[in-house]
Motif scaffolding. Structure first.
Motif, PDB file in Angstrom:
ATOM      1  N   THR A  29       0.811  -1.215   0.000  1.00 55.51           N
ATOM      2  CA  THR A  29       0.000   0.000   0.000  1.00 55.51           C
ATOM      3  C   THR A  29       0.848   1.270   0.000  1.00 55.51           C
ATOM      4  N   PHE A  30       2.181   1.106   0.135  1.00 59.09           N
ATOM      5  CA  PHE A  30       3.049   2.278   0.076  1.00 59.09           C
ATOM      6  C   PHE A  30       2.869   3.014  -1.249  1.00 59.09           C
ATOM      7  N   TYR A  31       2.508   2.257  -2.279  1.00 57.07           N
ATOM      8  CA  TYR A  31       2.459   2.835  -3.623  1.00 57.07           C
ATOM      9  C   TYR A  31       1.067   3.327  -3.973  1.00 57.07           C
ATOM     10  N   LEU A  32       0.129   3.213  -3.050  1.00 56.20           N
ATOM     11  CA  LEU A  32      -1.235   3.648  -3.326  1.00 56.20           C
ATOM     12  C   LEU A  32      -1.508   4.984  -2.640  1.00 56.20           C
ATOM     13  N   MET A  37      -3.858  -0.676  10.453  1.00 51.57           N
ATOM     14  CA  MET A  37      -4.551   0.304   9.595  1.00 51.57           C
ATOM     15  C   MET A  37      -3.994   1.703   9.878  1.00 51.57           C
ATOM     16  N   LEU A  38      -3.842   2.019  11.161  1.00 53.33           N
ATOM     17  CA  LEU A  38      -3.308   3.324  11.517  1.00 53.33           C
ATOM     18  C   LEU A  38      -1.870   3.444  11.039  1.00 53.33           C
ATOM     19  N   GLY A  39      -1.140   2.336  11.120  1.00 54.30           N
ATOM     20  CA  GLY A  39       0.228   2.316  10.611  1.00 54.30           C
ATOM     21  C   GLY A  39       0.260   2.681   9.131  1.00 54.30           C
ATOM     22  N   ALA A  40      -0.731   2.146   8.396  1.00 52.20           N
ATOM     23  CA  ALA A  40      -0.809   2.431   6.958  1.00 52.20           C
ATOM     24  C   ALA A  40      -1.004   3.930   6.735  1.00 52.20           C
ATOM     25  N   LEU A  41      -1.813   4.564   7.568  1.00 56.86           N
ATOM     26  CA  LEU A  41      -2.023   6.013   7.445  1.00 56.86           C
ATOM     27  C   LEU A  41      -0.738   6.771   7.751  1.00 56.86           C
ATOM     28  N   MET A  42      -0.060   6.323   8.828  1.00 58.04           N
ATOM     29  CA  MET A  42       1.153   7.018   9.244  1.00 58.04           C
ATOM     30  C   MET A  42       2.230   6.948   8.181  1.00 58.04           C
ATOM     31  N   ILE A  43       2.309   5.801   7.504  1.00 55.65           N
ATOM     32  CA  ILE A  43       3.299   5.645   6.444  1.00 55.65           C
ATOM     33  C   ILE A  43       3.063   6.689   5.358  1.00 55.65           C
ATOM     34  N   HIS A  44       1.796   7.050   5.165  1.00 56.20           N
ATOM     35  CA  HIS A  44       1.478   8.062   4.162  1.00 56.20           C
ATOM     36  C   HIS A  44       1.538   9.482   4.718  1.00 56.20           C
ATOM     37  N   GLY A  45       2.065   9.624   5.906  1.00 50.77           N
ATOM     38  CA  GLY A  45       2.238  10.963   6.460  1.00 50.77           C
ATOM     39  C   GLY A  45       0.968  11.562   7.021  1.00 50.77           C
ATOM     40  N   ILE A  46      -0.084  10.734   7.191  1.00 50.60           N
ATOM     41  CA  ILE A  46      -1.309  11.247   7.810  1.00 50.60           C
ATOM     42  C   ILE A  46      -1.288  10.807   9.271  1.00 50.60           C
ATOM     43  N   SER A  47      -1.346  11.753  10.184  1.00 46.81           N
ATOM     44  CA  SER A  47      -1.320  11.364  11.589  1.00 46.81           C
ATOM     45  C   SER A  47      -2.731  11.042  12.036  1.00 46.81           C
ATOM     46  N   PRO A  48      -2.981   9.782  12.386  1.00 46.78           N
ATOM     47  CA  PRO A  48      -4.313   9.438  12.842  1.00 46.78           C
ATOM     48  C   PRO A  48      -4.542  10.056  14.217  1.00 46.78           C
ATOM     49  N   GLY A  49      -5.673  10.613  14.435  1.00 50.85           N
ATOM     50  CA  GLY A  49      -5.953  11.231  15.724  1.00 50.85           C
ATOM     51  C   GLY A  49      -7.327  11.850  15.719  1.00 50.85           C
ATOM     52  N   PRO A  50      -7.647  12.575  16.778  1.00 53.78           N
ATOM     53  CA  PRO A  50      -8.994  13.131  16.896  1.00 53.78           C
ATOM     54  C   PRO A  50      -9.314  14.160  15.813  1.00 53.78           C
ATOM     55  N   LEU A  51      -8.292  14.665  15.143  1.00 58.86           N
ATOM     56  CA  LEU A  51      -8.551  15.699  14.149  1.00 58.86           C
ATOM     57  C   LEU A  51      -8.580  15.142  12.727  1.00 58.86           C
ATOM     58  N   LEU A  52      -8.515  13.813  12.606  1.00 55.81           N
ATOM     59  CA  LEU A  52      -8.465  13.199  11.277  1.00 55.81           C
ATOM     60  C   LEU A  52      -9.667  13.598  10.428  1.00 55.81           C
ATOM     61  N   ILE A  53     -10.863  13.563  11.036  1.00 51.04           N
ATOM     62  CA  ILE A  53     -12.075  13.820  10.252  1.00 51.04           C
ATOM     63  C   ILE A  53     -12.059  15.244   9.703  1.00 51.04           C
ATOM     64  N   SER A  54     -11.637  16.208  10.499  1.00 56.50           N
ATOM     65  CA  SER A  54     -11.640  17.585  10.001  1.00 56.50           C
ATOM     66  C   SER A  54     -10.436  17.861   9.105  1.00 56.50           C
ATOM     67  N   ASP A  55      -9.299  17.230   9.403  1.00 57.61           N
ATOM     68  CA  ASP A  55      -8.105  17.489   8.583  1.00 57.61           C
ATOM     69  C   ASP A  55      -8.149  16.765   7.246  1.00 57.61           C
ATOM     70  N   HIS A  56      -8.659  15.545   7.259  1.00 58.79           N
ATOM     71  CA  HIS A  56      -8.650  14.732   6.039  1.00 58.79           C
ATOM     72  C   HIS A  56     -10.046  14.167   5.778  1.00 58.79           C
ATOM     73  N   PRO A  57     -11.004  15.029   5.449  1.00 57.40           N
ATOM     74  CA  PRO A  57     -12.381  14.513   5.297  1.00 57.40           C
ATOM     75  C   PRO A  57     -12.508  13.482   4.183  1.00 57.40           C
ATOM     76  N   THR A  58     -11.691  13.609   3.117  1.00 57.16           N
ATOM     77  CA  THR A  58     -11.846  12.639   2.025  1.00 57.16           C
ATOM     78  C   THR A  58     -11.444  11.243   2.491  1.00 57.16           C
ATOM     79  N   VAL A  59     -10.431  11.155   3.348  1.00 56.72           N
ATOM     80  CA  VAL A  59     -10.008   9.837   3.829  1.00 56.72           C
ATOM     81  C   VAL A  59     -11.136   9.213   4.643  1.00 56.72           C
TER      82      VAL A  59
END
Lengths: 506, 331
Positions: free
Chosen positions: A50-53, A331-353
């Motif tokens: 998934t690194f390439y996706l 799953m969270l690891g997969a997000l972190m690898i893509h530079g998205i920090s999973p956390g309470p602000l995920l929904i507002s910061d990355h609504p498309t995800v």
């Protein structure tokens, strides 16, 4: 809210995301069917790919594998009495008897419907009340967790059918096996026998595959079971009767609710959800003796529960960034690898995800339904295969699956040991289902009780005086009293019957 | 473990057959050509975790430099020691390497829990794979706003505060015991099974204070779910630059960081080690790696094998000192 959903569907409906969603649920179902290979192993193996996706695409695929695996796990349970995943162990109890009665098609059909219903309920909860459910989950203190696990344990005694004493013995054995490993409170090693591998405890997958899977294979060698199903599978034989459908409404509703709630609690997970839903059905059934002999409620409830739990497990993971299980951490690891920090602000910061992923859950669940109903006929044909071809494949898959979990030869040896034990249980009439439940609940029960006692500075009154903890404990106590009274009443009734018809008369 | 021995025997057999010679030892690789086959990098934790992420970032870059894929293999268990003991019993040919953290390298042995290997005699240290800071954070609603205030409150009210760690004998636990002994305060330790349930309970307000990894806590700090008091690293963290260090809070000389070492089985040829060390340091200088490290709160490190070995020795004497001053019971 509405525009968010639209945004989600706009994200999920791109050709690429649709393709990966389909690939995910297809792989998930397939891996779920294979005994030993669970979604955890599959997701771990596919993570590097998934690194390439795109991050959303990666999550859509991994998510599809996860809930697709819950879906597929029950297929082997029903057909071969081999749970594909630990949470599908409960489905063996009534699913396999149904298959032996020639109703495998019906069982698979109900599984597909119940899974879809459970999944849908879970997604609605995730969409509508995700953040509030997450906050509710955060409010659960260690004492509340302890009380909840105790409730589960009390409910568990009824699982497995047959003798209550035998059920209790197996639960206790499960609890004891759960003590193997490092004591969380002191850091001491318990029953590790100098094996590094045992310091983290016995592997649940190795144990479940041993007591259910390997033991089933051993008992088939002894020739105690001859194959009876040879009739043709017609579309008609797959269709549940109206009576079947009527019986499944209640269990599906209750199963989805229980599963949806437990899935959202970090740590509880799909295994406990499935067992609790099954135990609830037995509790409220008028005729308890039908369970374990092919009761359709015994499939509908746990299947809707584990699929609802698989969806709501995303609630704490996505809304507050706290994963509830090992699979969710990846799953969270997969997000972190893509530079998205999973956390309470995920929904507002990355609504498309977030919304894209949720929209893909709907699509994925529909894919699963469309994919699985036509496949039922194909799956049932597996039963017509001679065992001598199926079982070696099964054993090989179990070994590969268990090995791949932790790249551990030790765990494969555990499968062998538990396989032998499982065969012994089967011959002596002890059901392995309560063993699994005791094993899953025990460590959580102990850990949370000791943590709660530490926090209460060793004062049990402080523990019980919390309203939530107190009421959960009271429900457990009531259930115990009810069970004991019920036992006494049936005992008295049996005595009275003896008096009316003295021995020797018949 | 019997399986490891079998691996060794099997590999030696294969080597002898392929070499077609009577005397071919298992480790005899021609170092100039190294590497001629994929390298396995063993991680003692599951995929997706912080150690795994570090390993994968560096392995990606090292593959390019070495011209052979560096494959991450997860062998989780017993705080990373299952993976490292596998590396310790592998052939010293440079094709099986390991990522060894604070626990697997020092703490497990220092606390008297046999790790199954002796890092000095069974492993060669090739380099440091970056460091990671911890943050002392409190639940919302605590009156104290700064570390000195917090310590003052704790001093006035012994055992009134609870602090959570990710487990007995983990760096977070010991780092907090270290601070307790420096500040002369008493707080009740509540151990958890890993960082995640701990995070859950401090965000949920069930435990007062927690020692968390900076990347795990950063988003919760930003969302004001928890209140940061201080970071344990010598310098402020790139993830939360507003949070002072413990040293700034008045505890001179206090540092506690997590790190990983690149290790190889003892007896790995010096030139193989040099090649690996160069590839690791090359990766640490790469712009993309540095960027990825920064987003994950990791500080890059450049080290020769000798420097890394010295680093291990220094860290060991520090942690053993902490264990003794804080009076953490040994098993």
């Amino acid at each position: 809210m509405f525009e968010n959903i639209l945004l989600g569907f706009a994200t999920a409906f791109t050709p690429e995301n649709l393709a990966y969603c389909f690939l995910g649920v297809f792989l998930g179902t397939f891996i779920g069917v294979l005994p030993g290979l669970g979604s955890l192993a599959a997701i771990s193996m596919l993570l590097p790919l998934t690194f390439y996706l795109e991050p959303t695409t990666a999550l859509i695929m991994l998510g599809g594998i996860y809930y697709g695996g819950e879906y597929g796990g029950s297929i082997a349970s029903i057909l071969l009495n081999l749970p594909g995943t630990p949470s599908a162990a409960v489905t063996c109890l009534d699913g396999n008897p149904m298959a032996k009665q020639g109703r495998a098609g019906v069982a698979l059909f109900i599984t597909a419907i119940a899974s879809f219903v459970g999944g849908s309920v879970g997604i609605v909860a995730l969409m509508g009340f995700g953040p509030s459910i997450a906050r509710l989950g955060l409010g659960f203190s260690p004492a509340d967790y302890f009380a909840l696990m105790l409730l589960g344990l009390v409910a568990a005694v009824t699982v497995g059918g047959g003798s209550v004493i035998k059920g209790l013995i197996m639960v206790v054995l499960g609890l004891l096996l759960g003590t193997v490993g490092t004591d969380v409170t002191t850091g001491d090693f318990r029953y590790t026998f100098d094996f590094l591998e045992l310091r983290d405890g016995v592997s649940l997958v190795a144990m479940a595959m041993g007591v259910f899977g390997v033991s089933e294979v051993i008992s088939s060698i002894s020739g105690s079971k001859t194959r009876k199903i040879s009739e043709k599978v017609t579309a008609r034989s797959m269709m549940p009767t109206r009576e079947d459908l009527r019986r499944t409404f209640g269990p599906m509703a209750r199963g989805s609710t229980i599963g949806g709630f437990l899935g959202a609690l970090p740590g509880a997970g799909t295994v406990i959800a499935a067992f609790m839903a099954y135990a609830t059905e037995i509790r409220i059934a008028k005729d308890k003796t039908r369970f374990g002999k092919g009761a359709i409620e015994g499939i509908a409830a746990p299947e809707s529960a584990n699929n609802a739990a698989a969806q709501t497990a995303f609630i704490p993971t996505l809304t507050i960034g706290i994963p509830g299980s090992a699979t969710m951490s990846i799953m969270l690891g997969a997000l972190m690898i893509h530079g998205i920090s999973p956390g309470p602000l995920l929904i507002s910061d990355h609504p498309t995800v977030f919304w894209g992923l949720i929209a893909s859950f709907w699509i994925g669940n529909l894919f699963l339904l469309v994919l699985n109903i036509p496949l039922i006929g194909l799956w049932v044909r597996v039963l017509q295969f001679p065992y001598k071809y199926i079982y070696p494949v099964v054993i090989a898959l179990i070994c590969i699956g268990v090995f791949s979990m932790r790249t551990s030869v030790f765990d494969v040896s555990l499968v062998v040991i538990f396989g032998a034990l499982g065969y012994l249980f089967q011959r002596t009439g002890y059901s392995p289902a309560p063993l699994i439940l005791g094993f899953v609940l025990g460590p959580m029960l102990e850990e949370n009780l000791r943590r709660a006692m530490l926090m209460a500075r060793g004062d049990p009154i402080r523990l019980v005086s919390d309203p939530l903890t107190g009421s959960l404990l009271a429900i457990s106590a009531l259930m115990l009293v009810w069970a004991v009274l019920g036992g006494i009443r049936s005992l008295v009734a049996a005595r009275r019957k003896d008096q009316v018809f003295p021995i020797g008369e018949g | 473990m019997p399986s490891f021995h079998w691996n060794k025997i099997r590999r030696s057999l294969a080597a002898s057959v392929i070499g077609g010679l009577a005397v071919v030892s298992a480790g005899a690789t021609i170092a100039e050509d190294y590497p001629t086959q994929p390298i396995t990098l063993v991680v003692g934790f599951p995929p997706g975790g912080s150690t795994d992420v570090v390993a994968r970032i560096l392995a990606g870059h090292m593959s390019n430099t070495l011209g052979q894929p560096v494959l991450v293999e997860n062998r989780p268990g017993a705080g990373g020691t299952v993976g490292i003991s596998h590396v310790a019993s592998s052939d010293p040919d440079g094709y099986t390497l390991g990522v060894s953290g604070v626990g697997a390298s020092i703490l497990i042995d220092a606390l008297g829990r046999d790790s199954g290997y002796d890092i000095d005699n069974d492993l060669d240290v090739i380099g440091v794979m970056g460091t990671l800071g911890l943050v002392i954070a409190g639940r919302n609603g605590l009156e104290a706003q700064t570390l000195p205030e917090l310590m003052e409150f704790a001093k006035a009210n012994p055992e009134a505060l609870t602090y959570g760690s990710s487990g007995v004998g983990t760096p977070g636990h010991l780092a907090m015991e270290y601070l307790k002994s420096l500040a002369g305060v008493d707080m009740l330790h509540i151990p958890y099974k890993g960082n995640t349930p701990l995070l859950n309970d401090v965000v949920g307000g069930h435990v007062d204070i927690a020692m968390l990894t900076t990347p795990g806590a950063a988003e919760h700090v930003r969302a004001e779910n928890i209140q940061p008091f201080a970071v344990s690293s010598p310098d402020r963290s790139s993830l939360m630059p507003d949070v002072p260090t413990v040293i700034e809070g008045g505890f001179e000389g206090y540092t506690a960081t997590l790190w990983n070492l690149l290790v190889a089985p003892k007896g790995t040829p010096a030139d193989v080690q040099a090649k690996l060390s160069d590839a690791l340091n090359e990766a640490m200088k790469d712009v993309r790696v540095v960027g990825e490290f920064a987003t994950k709160g990791l500080a890059p490190t450049i080290s020769s094998p000798e420097q890394a070995t010295q680093f291990l020795h220094d860290e060991r004497s520090k942690w053993i000192g902490v264990i003794e001053t804080a009076g953490v019971p040994k098993k």
